[in-house]
Structure formats: C-alpha cells, structure tokens
Write a protein that holds these residues in place. Structure first.
Motif, PDB file in Angstrom:
ATOM      1  N   UNK A  66       0.858  -1.185   0.000  1.00 24.36           N
ATOM      2  CA  UNK A  66       0.000   0.000   0.000  1.00 24.36           C
ATOM      3  C   UNK A  66       0.895   1.236   0.000  1.00 24.36           C
ATOM      4  N   UNK A  67       0.664   2.154  -0.937  1.00 22.19           N
ATOM      5  CA  UNK A  67       1.337   3.458  -0.922  1.00 22.19           C
ATOM      6  C   UNK A  67       0.333   4.470  -0.396  1.00 22.19           C
ATOM      7  N   UNK A 136       3.199  14.852  -7.702  1.00 26.57           N
ATOM      8  CA  UNK A 136       2.751  13.924  -6.670  1.00 26.57           C
ATOM      9  C   UNK A 136       2.581  12.496  -7.204  1.00 26.57           C
ATOM     10  N   UNK A 137       1.860  12.296  -8.330  1.00 26.25           N
ATOM     11  CA  UNK A 137       1.732  10.930  -8.832  1.00 26.25           C
ATOM     12  C   UNK A 137       3.078  10.312  -9.196  1.00 26.25           C
ATOM     13  N   UNK A 138       4.006  11.119  -9.669  1.00 20.49           N
ATOM     14  CA  UNK A 138       5.338  10.601  -9.990  1.00 20.49           C
ATOM     15  C   UNK A 138       6.107  10.229  -8.721  1.00 20.49           C
ATOM     16  N   UNK A 139       5.807  10.914  -7.600  1.00 18.82           N
ATOM     17  CA  UNK A 139       6.373  10.485  -6.313  1.00 18.82           C
ATOM     18  C   UNK A 139       5.934   9.060  -5.982  1.00 18.82           C
ATOM     19  N   UNK A 140       4.665   8.764  -6.304  1.00 16.28           N
ATOM     20  CA  UNK A 140       4.148   7.415  -6.049  1.00 16.28           C
ATOM     21  C   UNK A 140       4.872   6.391  -6.926  1.00 16.28           C
ATOM     22  N   UNK A 144       7.061   3.163  -5.692  1.00 16.47           N
ATOM     23  CA  UNK A 144       6.903   1.773  -6.143  1.00 16.47           C
ATOM     24  C   UNK A 144       8.235   1.233  -6.661  1.00 16.47           C
ATOM     25  N   UNK A 145       8.993   2.052  -7.382  1.00 18.58           N
ATOM     26  CA  UNK A 145      10.324   1.641  -7.839  1.00 18.58           C
ATOM     27  C   UNK A 145      11.192   1.228  -6.654  1.00 18.58           C
ATOM     28  N   UNK A 163       4.841  -7.328  -5.160  1.00 20.31           N
ATOM     29  CA  UNK A 163       4.789  -6.164  -6.041  1.00 20.31           C
ATOM     30  C   UNK A 163       3.839  -6.365  -7.213  1.00 20.31           C
ATOM     31  N   UNK A 164       3.030  -7.418  -7.180  1.00 24.44           N
ATOM     32  CA  UNK A 164       1.945  -7.578  -8.163  1.00 24.44           C
ATOM     33  C   UNK A 164       0.610  -7.123  -7.587  1.00 24.44           C
TER      34      UNK A 164
END
Length: 284
Positions: A66-67, A136-140, A144-145, A163-164
């Motif tokens: 969960x992010x 902000x979305x790119x922070x997410x 995940x990376x 991670x799936x």
C-alpha cells in the motif's frame, strides 16, 4: 459495475462477527516495525526529494503493498494510524512525503521569505503549483520503484513485498494523487506558473503497476484538480469515501456542498467502483 453504500454514524449490528471472520477494526496479529529513508532523491527528476517511511509486519512474506499519499500540509506520518493498522494485518505500507505540499512548504509560504501568506491562501497555492500537482503521482511511481528494489535487496524487506498487488490510498490532496495514479488526468487551467498548453487535460500520470485505489474525499470538477473529462481514463478498481459534511473548494477557493463530490461517481467509466457516503462526516 458501480456500488453505493451509505452508513449512519451508529450502524446496527456493528462489531458482530461470524465464525472465522477477521476483525479488521481491531489491530491485526502482526508486530509492526518501521524504517525511515529521509534522504531519498529521484535522479530522473532533478534530484527531487522523496522521503519515504515504511511500516511492515515483522514476520510474513509476499505481503500486499500500500502506498499512502498524505494531504496538503501533511508529512509521512499524516496517516500513521492507518499505516500501522494495515501493517498489523499483513500489509507493507510505504508513506512518501510530497515536498511541495507538506507542512514545511506551507510554513515557508507563510513566512516572510515565502510571501507571508495566510494559511488558507498557502493551502490554495499548493493546489496550483505544478511541482506539487503534476509531481505527486510521480512520487508514487518512484515509491513503487523503491519497493521493488527493496524487495530484491534490502536486509529487512527482501521477499516481504508482493509487487503484483499494489494499492494507492490517500485523503484530500492524497485522493487527487490516488485518482491520478489510477488514470484520472488533471487539468492545467489553474497551474501557476503556467504549463503549456495552459488549459485542458494534463499528461497521463497513471502507473500501470497499481491494481487498486482508495480515494478519501475525492475531488469533483469545479476545483483546481479535475475537469469533467478527467475521470474517463480511470481503469482500476476504485473505492471513494466521503461524507455529508465534506464540503469542497472551488477554483476560486469558495465552498461547494459535499454532494458535489457525487459527480466523481457519475463521470467514472463502467468498472468495479464503490462510493461510500458517511452520514455527518466532514472533511477530516
């Protein structure tokens, strides 16, 4: 498929469990541990700072991820209670801090160096800042990376993260982040400084690795985030949560009634969508 649920403050039968059912409203069976990574930077975005706090169950492997995206004026601890609770039930929770809309940014805007803004003006300013809205979305995605890398190599997290199965959840500005990561496209109309072409839909900021979204206090058209065509590209299962006193701010920072948020449900494409309406619940 769209489902609507409305809950009164004192629901009948609350707390009743059937045999074998998990009490998700209580702490889970796992001991929770935490890690902090305050110095992370995204080298693909001019070394943008993305601090991340991790909450995870001490035992167990292959846990869903969960992010957790905080709202304006938040920090990586803004949703600490929810993050700890989820981790106690077997989730790994990553809490990134969005540096252009966190509490330090608000304090800067209210300072002499930042223009001596009043609090509400500073809060409105971060909703129009492209370094916040578009990043902000790119922070997410960066978060995940890191989760994928840590799952391969970090001593405490190796093999712990599935991670799936990746959910993104957030409140207020975090709800915007959630919707954008799940496919909604923001509008450029109100960004300061201007981002070309200046009006209309912005770029696709979604991340195909995300499999579920939970948006608490989702924004409908009429504010600085989305237009009526923003939502049609959402393509993940989605839960929206709001309440009858959850007023929304318009583009000129005036209040719109809570019922305005229902527009999100009307404008979403067909799919697995759930909209929870809490009687007498306000924005917080």
């Amino acid at each position: 498929m769209k489902w609507i649920f409305s809950f009164a403050a004192a629901a009948a039968g609350a707390g009743m469990l059937t045999a074998g059912e998990t009490a998700y409203d209580r702490p889970g069976p796992y001991r929770v541990k935490s890690l902090e990574f305050p110095a992370l930077v995204d080298t693909n975005r001019q070394n943008r700072s993305v601090p991340i706090k991790v909450l995870y169950p001490e035992t167990g492997t292959n846990c869903p991820l969960v992010v957790m995206s905080h709202g304006g004026v938040g920090t990586w601890d803004a949703h600490l209670y929810q993050a700890e609770h989820l981790a106690s039930h077997g989730y790994v929770v990553l809490c990134p801090e969005h540096v252009y809309s966190n509490n330090e940014r608000i304090k800067h805007l209210m300072s002499r160096a930042g223009g001596r803004m009043r609090f509400k003006a500073a809060l409105h300013a971060i909703t129009k800042d492209p370094r916040s809205l578009l990043e902000r979305p790119r922070d997410v995605s960066f978060t995940i990376d890191r989760a994928i890398a840590w799952n391969r190599e970090h001593a405490d997290l190796k093999g712990k993260i599935d991670t799936t199965r990746i959910a993104v959840m957030g409140h207020s500005y975090g709800a915007y982040t959630t919707l954008a990561v799940c496919g909604a496209r923001p509008i450029l109309d109100h960004l300061e400084p201007r981002v070309e072409p200046g009006t209309g839909l912005g770029p696709d900021l979604s991340d195909p690795r995300v499999t579920f979204g939970l948006a608490m206090s989702p924004q409908s058209p009429g504010g600085t985030y989305f237009g009526t065509n923003s939502y049609k590209t959402i393509n993940r299962p989605l839960v929206c949560l709001t309440g009858s006193k959850d007023v929304q701010k318009s583009a000129d920072n005036t209040s719109m009634p809570a019922e305005t948020r229902w527009e999100v449900l009307r404008l979403l494409p067909p799919g697995k969508t759930y909209f929870l309406w809490l009687d007498n619940a306000d924005h917080f």
